[in-house]
Design a protein around this motif. Structure first.
Motif, short mmCIF file in Angstrom:
data_model
loop_
_atom_site.label_atom_id
_atom_site.label_comp_id
_atom_site.label_asym_id
_atom_site.label_seq_id
_atom_site.Cartn_x
_atom_site.Cartn_y
_atom_site.Cartn_z
N THR A 123 -5.31 9.53 3.98
CA THR A 123 -4.69 8.29 4.45
C THR A 123 -4.75 8.13 5.97
O THR A 123 -4.30 7.10 6.48
N ASN A 158 4.25 -1.50 9.10
CA ASN A 158 4.03 -0.08 8.83
C ASN A 158 5.33 0.70 8.97
O ASN A 158 5.88 0.80 10.06
N LEU A 208 -6.13 2.13 7.57
CA LEU A 208 -6.43 0.78 8.04
C LEU A 208 -7.05 0.87 9.42
O LEU A 208 -6.42 1.36 10.36
N ILE A 238 0.87 -1.18 0.00
CA ILE A 238 0.00 0.00 0.00
C ILE A 238 0.90 1.22 0.00
O ILE A 238 1.54 1.55 1.00
N ILE A 279 2.89 -1.09 4.57
CA ILE A 279 2.30 0.23 4.46
C ILE A 279 3.40 1.25 4.24
O ILE A 279 4.31 1.38 5.06
N SER A 297 5.40 3.88 7.36
CA SER A 297 4.99 5.16 6.78
C SER A 297 4.85 6.22 7.85
O SER A 297 5.83 6.88 8.22
N VAL A 316 -2.43 4.03 10.42
CA VAL A 316 -3.07 2.84 10.99
C VAL A 316 -3.77 3.23 12.30
O VAL A 316 -3.17 3.88 13.16
#
Length: 343
Positions: free
Chosen positions: A234, A254, A238, A168, A226, A256, A261
């Motif tokens: 964004t 993750n 999730l 993603i 991610i 990012s 998230v």
């Protein structure tokens, strides 16, 4: 520190010099500069330190609209974010005052991508749990620790050849993670932007038919990487619905931004065994601790949750890249050449 004495005199203020090597700037005539370095800067110190700056250098410090007001930063013309992410600076306030903002994209691509793969292995193979039990002397006591490191459903871990890696974020980091994942033998699918999609659609190879519907990637991936910037579109990308749709064998990684998230939803998903594990280098609130992060709260100690303190970027090559890009950005800006402009 005094304010600039003329339009050709600049004061460069580096707020997080402990993390950034500040180069010797070679300014074209008639420009001159003085440079003030602060190892680290707290929010309580921010306004005083930036008041006389015409060029501001930072990596992840929050600079909001108040800090960017003419009263606080009357001379400010350029902000260089020595990082890829730009969510720490109020870009709309910069647009209002015509303050140019530049960042340093792709400087940490290799570092972050490799860290993501390391987090994957640590989570999928329960490395930290195995380490802790071995250090505690549990191996000779129990005769074997194999059964302590199984998945929540009692199955053994997947190998890379069995993984479907969903990516993603298709920027530099996402692309590099995809390359590394393919090299390990994983099947890679690249997610489209989040929208209504058919999660029952067949898996398509990213290098054959393009990207795959977001919902389908969520459902079909066994490891989900991610790598998107934090933006209104964004934030909490999730959350509960996505975790409920994921494979119970899935591992989430993750690298990012923490806000991408939903941390409370992630903890619930791990507690309910909706997914096998998760790893993150980033947190919604940083520095993160038990008092401000659901991921570190009481009751999370035994989850298959691997946490690192936002250091995926930290390699020798990243620092070399940052120094070069910072030097080029400032020197070219003075002669009207703009690099990596954010706003």
């Amino acid at each position: 520190m005094a304010p600039p004495s003329s339009p050709t005199d600049h004061h460069i203020v580096a707020l997080q010099a402990d993390f950034i090597k500040i180069p010797e700037f070679q300014l074209p005539a008639p420009y001159t500069c003085t440079t003030t370095l602060y190892g680290q800067t707290s929010l309580s110190e921010l306004h005083e330190r930036i008041h006389d700056a015409s060029i501001l250098v930072l990596s992840a410090l929050r600079v909001d609209a108040e800090a960017l007001s003419p009263e606080v930063t009357p001379y400010l013309k350029l902000i260089v974010i020595v990082a890829a992410g730009t969510d720490c600076v109020d870009l709309e306030a910069c647009r209002t005052r015509d303050i140019l903002v530049s960042n340093c994209p792709a400087a940490n691509t290799e570092a972050v991508s490799e860290h993501a793969i390391g987090l994957y292995f640590s989570t999928r193979r329960r490395v930290l749990r195995a380490h802790t039990l071995t250090r505690a002397g549990e191996w000779p006591r129990k005769k074997t620790l194999v059964f302590d490191c199984l998945n929540h459903d009692g199955t053994h871990p997947l190998t890379c050849q069995e993984e479907v890696a969903g990516i993603i974020g298709n920027g530099a980091v996402g692309k590099r993670i995809a390359q590394l994942a393919r090299g390990l033998g994983m099947k890679v699918i690249i997610a489209e932007r989040k929208q209504r999609g058919d999660a029952s659609a067949p898996i398509r190879s990213d290098n054959e038919q393009g990207r795959v519907a977001f919902d389908a990637v969520i459902k079909q991936s066994t490891v989900l990487f991610i790598a998107v910037p934090l933006a209104p579109s964004t934030r909490n990308l999730l959350s509960t619905a996505e975790f409920e749709a994921m494979s119970p064998h899935a591992v989430l990684v993750n690298v990012s931004r923490g806000g991408v998230v939903d941390e409370e939803a992630l903890v619930r998903a791990l507690q309910r065994n909706q997914i096998t594990g998760a790893a993150t280098d980033v947190f919604a609130k940083e520095p993160a601790g038990p008092e401000n992060s659901p991921l570190l709260a009481e009751g999370t100690e035994d989850l298959n949750l691997v946490l690192t303190p936002h250091l995926a970027w930290a390699t020798q090559q990243t620092l070399v890249n940052y120094e070069r890009l910072l030097k080029e950005t400032v020197e070219k800006w003075l002669v009207g050449e703009f690099m990596n402009v954010v706003t």
